[in-house]
Design a protein around this motif. Structure first.
Motif, PDB file in Angstrom:
ATOM      1  N   ARG A 146      35.048  39.525 -55.799  1.00  0.00           N
ATOM      2  CA  ARG A 146      35.041  40.269 -57.061  1.00  0.00           C
ATOM      3  C   ARG A 146      34.657  39.345 -58.217  1.00  0.00           C
ATOM      4  O   ARG A 146      33.876  39.722 -59.091  1.00  0.00           O
ATOM      5  CB  ARG A 146      36.430  40.853 -57.337  1.00  0.00           C
TER       6      ARG A 146
ATOM      7  N   LEU B  28      43.951  47.805 -64.670  1.00  0.00           N
ATOM      8  CA  LEU B  28      44.120  46.612 -63.846  1.00  0.00           C
ATOM      9  C   LEU B  28      44.955  46.909 -62.614  1.00  0.00           C
ATOM     10  O   LEU B  28      44.659  46.418 -61.522  1.00  0.00           O
ATOM     11  CB  LEU B  28      44.794  45.502 -64.658  1.00  0.00           C
ATOM     12  N   THR B  29      45.984  47.710 -62.783  1.00  0.00           N
ATOM     13  CA  THR B  29      46.819  48.007 -61.634  1.00  0.00           C
ATOM     14  C   THR B  29      46.012  48.762 -60.588  1.00  0.00           C
ATOM     15  O   THR B  29      46.088  48.473 -59.397  1.00  0.00           O
ATOM     16  CB  THR B  29      48.048  48.836 -62.065  1.00  0.00           C
TER      17      THR B  29
ATOM     18  N   ARG C 131      46.986  39.280 -64.215  1.00  0.00           N
ATOM     19  CA  ARG C 131      45.675  39.810 -64.587  1.00  0.00           C
ATOM     20  C   ARG C 131      45.682  40.390 -66.001  1.00  0.00           C
ATOM     21  O   ARG C 131      44.687  40.273 -66.719  1.00  0.00           O
ATOM     22  CB  ARG C 131      45.197  40.830 -63.549  1.00  0.00           C
ATOM     23  N   VAL C 132      46.768  41.015 -66.412  1.00  0.00           N
ATOM     24  CA  VAL C 132      46.849  41.492 -67.796  1.00  0.00           C
ATOM     25  C   VAL C 132      46.761  40.294 -68.741  1.00  0.00           C
ATOM     26  O   VAL C 132      45.986  40.294 -69.709  1.00  0.00           O
ATOM     27  CB  VAL C 132      48.160  42.271 -68.040  1.00  0.00           C
TER      28      VAL C 132
ATOM     29  N   HIS D  13      44.274  35.092 -60.541  1.00  0.00           N
ATOM     30  CA  HIS D  13      44.405  35.989 -59.395  1.00  0.00           C
ATOM     31  C   HIS D  13      44.151  35.235 -58.076  1.00  0.00           C
ATOM     32  O   HIS D  13      44.868  35.416 -57.089  1.00  0.00           O
ATOM     33  CB  HIS D  13      43.410  37.142 -59.581  1.00  0.00           C
TER      34      HIS D  13
ATOM     35  N   ARG E 129      34.842  40.900 -71.466  1.00  0.00           N
ATOM     36  CA  ARG E 129      35.780  41.079 -70.355  1.00  0.00           C
ATOM     37  C   ARG E 129      35.235  40.445 -69.083  1.00  0.00           C
ATOM     38  O   ARG E 129      35.919  39.702 -68.406  1.00  0.00           O
ATOM     39  CB  ARG E 129      36.025  42.578 -70.137  1.00  0.00           C
TER      40      ARG E 129
ATOM     41  N   THR F 131      30.831  38.574 -58.300  1.00  0.00           N
ATOM     42  CA  THR F 131      30.038  39.740 -58.685  1.00  0.00           C
ATOM     43  C   THR F 131      30.252  40.066 -60.157  1.00  0.00           C
ATOM     44  O   THR F 131      29.304  40.373 -60.883  1.00  0.00           O
ATOM     45  CB  THR F 131      30.398  40.940 -57.788  1.00  0.00           C
ATOM     46  N   GLU F 132      31.514  39.976 -60.606  1.00  0.00           N
ATOM     47  CA  GLU F 132      31.795  40.299 -62.005  1.00  0.00           C
ATOM     48  C   GLU F 132      31.103  39.349 -62.973  1.00  0.00           C
ATOM     49  O   GLU F 132      30.576  39.779 -64.005  1.00  0.00           O
ATOM     50  CB  GLU F 132      33.308  40.279 -62.257  1.00  0.00           C
TER      51      GLU F 132
ATOM     52  N   VAL G 275      50.701  39.930 -59.482  1.00  0.00           N
ATOM     53  CA  VAL G 275      49.247  39.858 -59.651  1.00  0.00           C
ATOM     54  C   VAL G 275      48.829  40.674 -60.875  1.00  0.00           C
ATOM     55  O   VAL G 275      48.031  40.217 -61.703  1.00  0.00           O
ATOM     56  CB  VAL G 275      48.515  40.358 -58.385  1.00  0.00           C
ATOM     57  N   ALA G 276      49.411  41.862 -61.026  1.00  0.00           N
ATOM     58  CA  ALA G 276      49.058  42.718 -62.166  1.00  0.00           C
ATOM     59  C   ALA G 276      49.404  42.028 -63.485  1.00  0.00           C
ATOM     60  O   ALA G 276      48.610  42.045 -64.437  1.00  0.00           O
ATOM     61  CB  ALA G 276      49.769  44.059 -62.054  1.00  0.00           C
TER      62      ALA G 276
ATOM     63  N   GLU H 285      46.703  47.930 -68.866  1.00  0.00           N
ATOM     64  CA  GLU H 285      47.471  47.825 -67.625  1.00  0.00           C
ATOM     65  C   GLU H 285      47.077  48.803 -66.535  1.00  0.00           C
ATOM     66  O   GLU H 285      46.960  48.409 -65.383  1.00  0.00           O
ATOM     67  CB  GLU H 285      48.960  47.980 -67.919  1.00  0.00           C
TER      68      GLU H 285
ATOM     69  N   GLU I 123      32.612  49.701 -55.541  1.00  0.00           N
ATOM     70  CA  GLU I 123      33.984  49.538 -56.022  1.00  0.00           C
ATOM     71  C   GLU I 123      34.092  48.399 -57.054  1.00  0.00           C
ATOM     72  O   GLU I 123      34.926  48.448 -57.949  1.00  0.00           O
ATOM     73  CB  GLU I 123      34.849  49.237 -54.789  1.00  0.00           C
ATOM     74  N   ILE I 124      33.250  47.374 -56.896  1.00  0.00           N
ATOM     75  CA  ILE I 124      33.271  46.254 -57.844  1.00  0.00           C
ATOM     76  C   ILE I 124      32.252  46.460 -58.954  1.00  0.00           C
ATOM     77  O   ILE I 124      32.492  46.100 -60.103  1.00  0.00           O
ATOM     78  CB  ILE I 124      32.949  44.919 -57.120  1.00  0.00           C
TER      79      ILE I 124
ATOM     80  N   PRO J  37      38.565  38.297 -50.860  1.00  0.00           N
ATOM     81  CA  PRO J  37      38.175  39.481 -51.647  1.00  0.00           C
ATOM     82  C   PRO J  37      38.238  39.248 -53.156  1.00  0.00           C
ATOM     83  O   PRO J  37      37.454  39.844 -53.911  1.00  0.00           O
ATOM     84  CB  PRO J  37      39.172  40.554 -51.209  1.00  0.00           C
TER      85      PRO J  37
ATOM     86  N   GLY K 223      42.963  48.429 -60.039  1.00  0.00           N
ATOM     87  CA  GLY K 223      41.938  47.560 -59.468  1.00  0.00           C
ATOM     88  C   GLY K 223      42.454  46.493 -58.521  1.00  0.00           C
ATOM     89  O   GLY K 223      41.679  45.739 -57.964  1.00  0.00           O
ATOM     90  N   ILE K 224      43.758  46.413 -58.336  1.00  0.00           N
ATOM     91  CA  ILE K 224      44.291  45.339 -57.493  1.00  0.00           C
ATOM     92  C   ILE K 224      43.789  45.426 -56.068  1.00  0.00           C
ATOM     93  O   ILE K 224      43.592  44.415 -55.415  1.00  0.00           O
ATOM     94  CB  ILE K 224      45.835  45.383 -57.455  1.00  0.00           C
ATOM     95  N   GLY K 225      43.608  46.674 -55.635  1.00  0.00           N
ATOM     96  CA  GLY K 225      43.377  46.972 -54.219  1.00  0.00           C
ATOM     97  C   GLY K 225      42.489  46.012 -53.446  1.00  0.00           C
ATOM     98  O   GLY K 225      41.370  46.370 -53.075  1.00  0.00           O
ATOM     99  N   THR K 226      42.935  44.814 -53.194  1.00  0.00           N
ATOM    100  CA  THR K 226      42.213  43.918 -52.303  1.00  0.00           C
ATOM    101  C   THR K 226      42.981  43.881 -51.005  1.00  0.00           C
ATOM    102  O   THR K 226      44.198  43.905 -51.041  1.00  0.00           O
ATOM    103  CB  THR K 226      42.130  42.512 -52.894  1.00  0.00           C
ATOM    104  N   PRO K 227      42.363  43.774 -49.846  1.00  0.00           N
ATOM    105  CA  PRO K 227      40.927  43.745 -49.644  1.00  0.00           C
ATOM    106  C   PRO K 227      40.262  45.084 -49.974  1.00  0.00           C
ATOM    107  O   PRO K 227      40.950  46.075 -50.193  1.00  0.00           O
ATOM    108  CB  PRO K 227      40.803  43.432 -48.149  1.00  0.00           C
ATOM    109  N   LEU K 228      38.948  45.059 -50.020  1.00  0.00           N
ATOM    110  CA  LEU K 228      38.211  46.276 -50.319  1.00  0.00           C
ATOM    111  C   LEU K 228      38.526  47.337 -49.275  1.00  0.00           C
ATOM    112  O   LEU K 228      38.864  47.028 -48.140  1.00  0.00           O
ATOM    113  CB  LEU K 228      36.706  45.974 -50.352  1.00  0.00           C
TER     114      LEU K 228
END
Lengths: 384, 384
Positions: free
Chosen positions: B196, A5-6, B257-258, B240, B227, B199-200, B253-254, A2, A53-54, B192, A8-13
């Motif tokens: 991600r 993931l929390t 994603r979990v 997401h 992952r 790219t991932e 969202v979190a 958790e 960041e990604i 965004p 990493g939410i930060g969108t937009p970059l």
């Protein structure tokens, strides 16, 4: 999982590549100059920083691959496509002192990432070993495989990594467009032209591969490859993209596209002539290189169209083989005597004239007219 | 050239792929059902029709290549990724009876084009000859080269065309997103996450290639590949994306994603077990196929971590070789006796539990909770 993931939410970059232009005077930029090239490279470098960041969470293997792409992109070229896009925007009344200028130049810079995909994948397709004096991406990773003393097929590994790095460049080209800071209306005008441009260049590459494999050897087929692989992608659509960002009307767009298509084809025809007749001391490539590579150019197609069976056989059997200097000279003489060289010179002259005329009678702004005039002559009268 | 260029200005394109959903009742769609699969396929088929406007002017060679891509995409699969994206949107309060629903399902369908790029390029990288019972794209074009009796290297031609067709799929994925008819605010939330995700997945593929070539054989490395190559790309980011379109808050969202990460990794772990222990009559693949292919899974990494030198040598020397059925049985027994199978079963159980728990305590809407529960069990308890 958790916490990660929390975080990493930060969108937009958190940053935009366009920020790199904050301290650059965009009113003084002329395509082709070091200042322009430098501004595009600031955007690209900044963009690669934003990707960390990604990329970083995936670990050092991916960081290294992304770094290889960044080096490839930042190392290269005259930034021709962003230059035409910027000129299209200026020509349609874009204001380099205005609030949109940084976003526009950022979006124009994304063309260099499409180009990176095209080059990295082309180098795999052509089995090219070097580019701009460095190993090509697939050779670079083949070398790393060897250096690591891994078992298995290093060449296959190199190609696999280069396929993925090219894909990454194509995906990132879009990301850079989206993160440029364009307003939604400008982005909506840009997107359909961007769609056409990418599809056309992939189509042009496909026609080229097909032509080399054994397809159509007509003048029309060679001209069509020129149109889509070079003209549309290098000049026509970049100008169109810039004009679309500035909200140009249909007549102006049409004029810029005529210029782009005609001068773009003329540019490639000049390239074809230099590939056979260019001075190695000036071009930096071996004399007659295109003949040894077997490139199916308009010059060759025109020669074949005009040739009697004997000359045609001479051209066909020589092309794409390890020709001696004397063989190269003989083929040159054949192409000249057939009138193919004069024909191509005539096409260059006519296309340059029609392209410039389309701009002359258009509503393109004065400074952009001057730029387009200079760019046309540079593209079609060069010796290297 | 003027007439043709003037006729071609018409941007934006004249039709949107979303139009194909005009007659479809979107309130009744459940991911995984034939109705859902059919709706996604309507969008994709319609999208390919819209591309003709760009593709046709380049002539029949490119038309054929685009058609090969269309057949590849329309032929395939359960539309898993659009299904999760749609569920993410529903779960964050998206209204399937509302005015945005068709645009949302259209944008979700674009995931199938990213997947087409991944599969076409993966098949080159893995030298796979068939997919879904048909020749892979590179083999298809190698066959066409042979059928045309062209000189030169047919395998290289096939790979070259398939590289370009994969690129086309990746470019078209973006085009479909842009032409879906999303409002600018929704598109800005989508972009965004889309960046991600792409790219991932490319990073995940790169880690996978590197692992197979000779990199890290730790459990952590195998989990990281799971992952990014599977969980993020198949479940986490699709959910997401859907949630972003619906404007979900950070907590929701979190939670999604979990769920996506945990269930996605569990899905891959189940796949790894089936690849070694699955019943060929049910999976449709030869027994112990993953052992013969030498796949570096968490199961194998866990076995190696627990093994004494003798057992480790047995695993290492057997993997990726042409094992007899008796050899396969011996390796299975070794992996069981080492406790690696129980370990992986335990991970599947724990991950499924934690993923479902994240959803249970979240604000996901009721119907989507039910869907996600069913999807998790389907992904982790399947036998094929």
């Amino acid at each position: 999982m958790e916490a990660a993931l929390t975080a990493g939410i930060g969108t937009p970059l958190s940053r935009s590549a366009a920020d790199a232009l904050n301290s650059v005077d965009l009113t003084a930029l002329t395509p082709g100059t070091p200042a322009f090239v430098g501004a595009v490279e600031r955007v690209l470098t900044s963009f690669f920083t934003t990707r960390r960041e990604i990329v970083d969470p995936l670990g050092p293997v991916f960081v290294d691959a992304a770094e290889a792409l960044a080096q490839f992109v930042v190392r290269g070229g005259k930034r021709t496509r962003p230059g035409f896009a910027w000129t299209g925007w200026l020509g349609a009344g874009g204001d380099p002192a205005g609030p949109d200028a940084a976003a526009v130049l950022t979006a124009c810079s994304a063309l260099e990432l499409v180009q990176a995909c095209a080059l990295v994948h082309d180098d795999i397709i052509d089995s090219s070993r070097t580019r701009r004096g460095f190993p090509t991406v697939h050779i670079d990773f083949e070398d790393r495989h060897r250096a690591a003393h891994w078992p298995g097929d290093g060449a296959a590994y190199g190609s696999a990594v280069a396929i993925l790095i090219g894909d990454l460049a194509l995906a990132w080209a879009d990301d850079l467009v989206h993160e440029a800071g364009l307003d939604p209306a400008a982005l909506a005008r840009f997107a359909p032209v961007w769609a056409r441009m990418r599809t056309e260049v992939l189509g042009g590459q496909l026609l080229d591969i097909n032509g080399e494999a054994g397809g159509d050897e007509s003048v029309e087929a060679a001209l069509r490859i020129n149109r889509y692989k070079t003209a549309a992608y290098t000049i026509e659509r970049p100008l169109h993209l810039g004009a679309a960002l500035a909200g140009a009307d249909d007549d102006l767009v049409a004029a810029l596209r005529v210029y782009g298509t005609d001068v773009g084809i003329a540019f490639q025809l000049r390239d074809d002539l230099l590939g056979v007749f260019g001075d190695p001391a000036v071009t930096g490539k071996p004399s007659g290189d295109d003949l040894r590579e077997g490139k199916r150019t308009v010059l060759i197609a025109e020669g074949l169209r005009r040739a009697d069976p004997e000359s045609a056989a001479l051209i066909r059997t020589g092309l794409g083989t390890d020709l001696s200097d004397a063989d190269v000279d003989r083929l040159r003489t054949v192409l000249k005597d057939l009138g193919a060289v004069d024909d191509v010179e005539g096409r260059i002259r006519d296309l340059t004239h029609s392209g410039l005329n389309a701009i002359a009678v258009s509503t393109t702004t004065g400074p952009a007219k001057k730029l387009l005039y200079d760019m046309a002559l540079a593209a079609t009268r060069r010796t290297a």
